[in-house]
Design a protein around this motif. Structure first.
Motif, PDB file in Angstrom:
ATOM      1  N   UNK A  15       0.813  -1.202   0.000  1.00  0.00           N
ATOM      2  CA  UNK A  15       0.000   0.000   0.000  1.00  0.00           C
ATOM      3  C   UNK A  15       0.854   1.264   0.000  1.00  0.00           C
ATOM      4  N   UNK A  16       2.047   1.214   0.555  1.00  0.00           N
ATOM      5  CA  UNK A  16       2.966   2.348   0.435  1.00  0.00           C
ATOM      6  C   UNK A  16       3.332   2.559  -1.024  1.00  0.00           C
ATOM      7  N   UNK A  17       3.466   1.465  -1.754  1.00  0.00           N
ATOM      8  CA  UNK A  17       3.814   1.526  -3.170  1.00  0.00           C
ATOM      9  C   UNK A  17       2.640   2.015  -4.010  1.00  0.00           C
ATOM     10  N   UNK A  18       1.421   1.571  -3.673  1.00  0.00           N
ATOM     11  CA  UNK A  18       0.241   1.985  -4.434  1.00  0.00           C
ATOM     12  C   UNK A  18      -0.071   3.457  -4.228  1.00  0.00           C
ATOM     13  N   UNK A  19       0.153   3.961  -3.027  1.00  0.00           N
ATOM     14  CA  UNK A  19      -0.110   5.362  -2.712  1.00  0.00           C
ATOM     15  C   UNK A  19       1.180   5.971  -2.179  1.00  0.00           C
ATOM     16  N   UNK A  20       2.133   6.250  -3.069  1.00  0.00           N
ATOM     17  CA  UNK A  20       3.431   6.736  -2.620  1.00  0.00           C
ATOM     18  C   UNK A  20       3.344   8.144  -2.039  1.00  0.00           C
ATOM     19  N   UNK A  21       4.421   8.537  -1.371  1.00  0.00           N
ATOM     20  CA  UNK A  21       4.480   9.878  -0.791  1.00  0.00           C
ATOM     21  C   UNK A  21       4.373  10.919  -1.899  1.00  0.00           C
ATOM     22  N   UNK A  23       6.179  13.132  -3.083  1.00  0.00           N
ATOM     23  CA  UNK A  23       7.301  13.390  -3.985  1.00  0.00           C
ATOM     24  C   UNK A  23       7.282  12.460  -5.199  1.00  0.00           C
ATOM     25  N   UNK A  24       6.555  11.363  -5.096  1.00  0.00           N
ATOM     26  CA  UNK A  24       6.446  10.421  -6.209  1.00  0.00           C
ATOM     27  C   UNK A  24       5.267  10.820  -7.103  1.00  0.00           C
ATOM     28  N   UNK A  25       5.246  10.343  -8.336  1.00  0.00           N
ATOM     29  CA  UNK A  25       4.091  10.615  -9.205  1.00  0.00           C
ATOM     30  C   UNK A  25       2.810  10.042  -8.613  1.00  0.00           C
ATOM     31  N   UNK A  26       1.690  10.660  -8.922  1.00  0.00           N
ATOM     32  CA  UNK A  26       0.404  10.215  -8.373  1.00  0.00           C
ATOM     33  C   UNK A  26       0.061   8.805  -8.836  1.00  0.00           C
ATOM     34  N   UNK A  27       0.307   8.493 -10.076  1.00  0.00           N
ATOM     35  CA  UNK A  27       0.015   7.167 -10.629  1.00  0.00           C
ATOM     36  C   UNK A  27       1.285   6.593 -11.251  1.00  0.00           C
ATOM     37  N   UNK A  28       2.182   6.031 -10.430  1.00  0.00           N
ATOM     38  CA  UNK A  28       3.426   5.516 -11.007  1.00  0.00           C
ATOM     39  C   UNK A  28       3.175   4.324 -11.917  1.00  0.00           C
ATOM     40  N   UNK A  29       4.030   4.178 -12.891  1.00  0.00           N
ATOM     41  CA  UNK A  29       3.921   3.041 -13.796  1.00  0.00           C
ATOM     42  C   UNK A  29       4.279   1.766 -13.052  1.00  0.00           C
ATOM     43  N   UNK A  30       3.908   0.634 -13.597  1.00  0.00           N
ATOM     44  CA  UNK A  30       4.102  -0.657 -12.934  1.00  0.00           C
ATOM     45  C   UNK A  30       5.572  -0.894 -12.591  1.00  0.00           C
ATOM     46  N   UNK A  34       7.118  -1.545  -8.888  1.00  0.00           N
ATOM     47  CA  UNK A  34       7.896  -2.724  -8.517  1.00  0.00           C
ATOM     48  C   UNK A  34       9.243  -2.317  -7.909  1.00  0.00           C
ATOM     49  N   UNK A  35       9.884  -1.350  -8.522  1.00  0.00           N
ATOM     50  CA  UNK A  35      11.177  -0.886  -8.013  1.00  0.00           C
ATOM     51  C   UNK A  35      11.013  -0.281  -6.620  1.00  0.00           C
ATOM     52  N   UNK A  36       9.990   0.526  -6.451  1.00  0.00           N
ATOM     53  CA  UNK A  36       9.713   1.138  -5.158  1.00  0.00           C
ATOM     54  C   UNK A  36       9.395   0.079  -4.112  1.00  0.00           C
ATOM     55  N   UNK A  37       8.592  -0.924  -4.497  1.00  0.00           N
ATOM     56  CA  UNK A  37       8.255  -2.029  -3.593  1.00  0.00           C
ATOM     57  C   UNK A  37       9.523  -2.738  -3.124  1.00  0.00           C
ATOM     58  N   UNK A  38      10.417  -3.044  -4.072  1.00  0.00           N
ATOM     59  CA  UNK A  38      11.663  -3.721  -3.730  1.00  0.00           C
ATOM     60  C   UNK A  38      12.520  -2.867  -2.799  1.00  0.00           C
ATOM     61  N   UNK A  39      12.622  -1.580  -3.074  1.00  0.00           N
ATOM     62  CA  UNK A  39      13.444  -0.695  -2.251  1.00  0.00           C
ATOM     63  C   UNK A  39      12.900  -0.596  -0.824  1.00  0.00           C
ATOM     64  N   UNK A  40      11.596  -0.501  -0.691  1.00  0.00           N
ATOM     65  CA  UNK A  40      11.000  -0.413   0.641  1.00  0.00           C
ATOM     66  C   UNK A  40      11.226  -1.714   1.410  1.00  0.00           C
ATOM     67  N   UNK A  41      11.055  -2.850   0.725  1.00  0.00           N
ATOM     68  CA  UNK A  41      11.304  -4.139   1.387  1.00  0.00           C
ATOM     69  C   UNK A  41      12.770  -4.282   1.806  1.00  0.00           C
ATOM     70  N   UNK A  42      13.682  -3.838   0.959  1.00  0.00           N
ATOM     71  CA  UNK A  42      15.109  -3.903   1.309  1.00  0.00           C
ATOM     72  C   UNK A  42      15.381  -3.031   2.529  1.00  0.00           C
ATOM     73  N   UNK A  43      14.792  -1.857   2.564  1.00  0.00           N
ATOM     74  CA  UNK A  43      14.972  -0.977   3.724  1.00  0.00           C
ATOM     75  C   UNK A  43      14.445  -1.644   4.997  1.00  0.00           C
ATOM     76  N   UNK A  44      13.259  -2.260   4.903  1.00  0.00           N
ATOM     77  CA  UNK A  44      12.679  -2.936   6.065  1.00  0.00           C
ATOM     78  C   UNK A  44      13.512  -4.151   6.468  1.00  0.00           C
TER      79      UNK A  44
END
Length: 130
Positions: A15-21, A23-30, A34-44
């Motif tokens: 859900x962080x990826x679906x509704x990014x902060x 600074x990110x585009x409102x409707x990011x491309x797939x 995916x890249x954002x999802x991976x980065x957030x998981x790596x951070x966690x």
């Protein structure tokens, strides 16, 4: 961390990826999602490694097991839903709706319409979107 925590972590990250902060585009491309999802998981994962001494391999394995658990749960729920729709349609066809609706003083429901509506729900049921 237990399996439920991994499941919560994955869903939260999704859900962080679906509704990014903002600074990110409102409707990011797939691909960006995916890249954002991976980065957030790596951070966690790095936080879990530092705070809970969980290795990267253990973290990824637990995430995989949590996803398998989620897929199994969603598959089971979709199975129950399609069975419920079929049973409801069968009950309507067999005239068993009086068991479910015992008092109809002024209003008689449109049972044929209900049957058609249920059949449409069955036909349009998509397990991937459920």
């Amino acid at each position: 961390m237990n399996r439920q925590n991994y499941l919560n972590l994955i869903i939260e990250t999704y859900f962080e990826t679906k509704k990014p902060v903002t600074s990110e585009p409102a409707e990011p491309m797939f691909d960006l999602q995916m890249k954002l999802f991976q980065q957030i998981l790596i951070r966690k994962q790095k936080v879990a490694e530092r705070e809970d001494f969980i290795t990267k391999d253990e973290f990824l394995l637990q995430c995989e097991l949590a996803l398998d658990h989620l897929k199994e749960y969603v598959g089971l729920q979709s199975f129950f839903e399609i069975n419920r729709l079929h049973q409801y349609k069968k009950d309507l066809e067999n005239g068993r709706y009086d068991d479910q609706y015992s008092v109809w003083d002024n209003i008689q429901p449109d049972w044929e319409g209900e049957k058609q509506k249920t059949q449409i729900e069955i036909d349009e049921f998509d397990e991937d979107k459920f």
